[in-house]
Scaffold this motif. Sequence first.
Motif, PDB file in Angstrom:
ATOM      1  N   MET A   1      -4.072  -6.262   7.047  1.00  0.00           N
ATOM      2  CA  MET A   1      -3.171  -5.125   6.901  1.00  0.00           C
ATOM      3  C   MET A   1      -1.953  -5.352   7.812  1.00  0.00           C
ATOM      4  SD  MET A   1      -6.325  -2.331   6.786  1.00  0.00           S
ATOM      5  CE  MET A   1      -5.515  -1.163   7.784  1.00  0.00           C
ATOM      6  N   THR A   2      -1.151  -4.329   8.005  1.00  0.00           N
ATOM      7  CA  THR A   2       0.090  -4.482   8.765  1.00  0.00           C
ATOM      8  C   THR A   2      -0.097  -5.235  10.095  1.00  0.00           C
ATOM      9  OG1 THR A   2       1.267  -2.629   7.810  1.00  0.00           O
ATOM     10  CG2 THR A   2       1.824  -3.175  10.089  1.00  0.00           C
TER      11      THR A   2
ATOM     12  N   ARG B   1      -3.062  -6.410   2.200  1.00  0.00           N
ATOM     13  CA  ARG B   1      -2.754  -5.028   1.818  1.00  0.00           C
ATOM     14  C   ARG B   1      -1.897  -4.403   2.912  1.00  0.00           C
ATOM     15  NH1 ARG B   1      -8.394  -5.478   2.047  1.00  0.00           N
ATOM     16  NH2 ARG B   1      -8.239  -4.046   3.793  1.00  0.00           N
TER      17      ARG B   1
ATOM     18  N   MET C   1     -13.580  -8.140  -0.609  1.00  0.00           N
ATOM     19  CA  MET C   1     -12.608  -7.397   0.190  1.00  0.00           C
ATOM     20  C   MET C   1     -13.296  -6.893   1.449  1.00  0.00           C
ATOM     21  SD  MET C   1     -11.894  -3.924   0.965  1.00  0.00           S
ATOM     22  CE  MET C   1     -10.757  -2.606   0.599  1.00  0.00           C
TER      23      MET C   1
ATOM     24  N   VAL D   1       0.853  -1.195   0.000  1.00  0.00           N
ATOM     25  CA  VAL D   1       0.000   0.000   0.000  1.00  0.00           C
ATOM     26  C   VAL D   1       0.888   1.245   0.000  1.00  0.00           C
ATOM     27  CG1 VAL D   1      -1.786   1.269   1.241  1.00  0.00           C
ATOM     28  CG2 VAL D   1      -1.886  -1.229   1.112  1.00  0.00           C
TER      29      VAL D   1
END
Length: 227
Positions: free
Chosen positions: A201-202, A217, A158, A31
């Motif tokens: 995500m992270t 992502r 998503m 991202v």
Amino acid sequence: MKERLERVQERIRQAAEACNRPASDVRLVAVSKTMPVEIVKQAIDIGLTDFGENYIQEARDKIAALRAQPVTWHYIGHLQSNKAKYAVRMFDLIHSVDSLKLAKELDKYAKKIDKVQEILIQVNVAKEESKSGVYGEDTLQLVKDIARLENVAVKGLMTMPPYFNAPDKVRPFFKALRQLRDQIRSEDIPNVEMEALSMGMTGDFEAAIAEGATMVRVGTAIFGERH
Ligand SMILES: *Cc1c(COP(=O)(O)O)cnc(C)c1O
């Protein structure tokens, strides 16, 4: 950045291994929102191939500057129908389609440039008012309606769950997205592929991989904190 990327790849590998999935099942979307062209170029040079952007205006200059690079561009932000024209020209996969109106606009502009626009349906699994996305119970009907559009191809789902970066709390939402994907897939809707699950995500991508994510992502863990 190389070291950070290696750590991310190692985390993906371990998370996949823990649930007997090949790490190659999980596509890493870097991202790159807010990151300048030079940083994205460095990321390409160390082997990243997929980039996610949230803002049309910002992405336009970046994608133009990096046009010669072998890169897949993902649109992951909220998309307004009046920006559909630009999104179709710029992005290989749009993760955030949540209405028939938007899908029709994408279809219209994709037709004009003789493209079949690949999309994911964004699902608001927790029904948060602040988030975009279609509700779980409305997703099947939306997919069926979009399936009739010739220049749009649905590839999967998503989500952006609540409590991001709190893996134990988000895991039920990842699971719910996978179950929804499986349920829609079992309908065998023509013109619809229901493989992709863009989630994680992270702070929580291991939990997402454990629940079947095929795309994660990841911004901060690769590029560092955004300012
Ligand atoms: C910013 C963003 C990400 C990446 O978040 P990090 O916590 O930096 O990994 C992922 N998905 C979407 C939709 C985002 O807007």
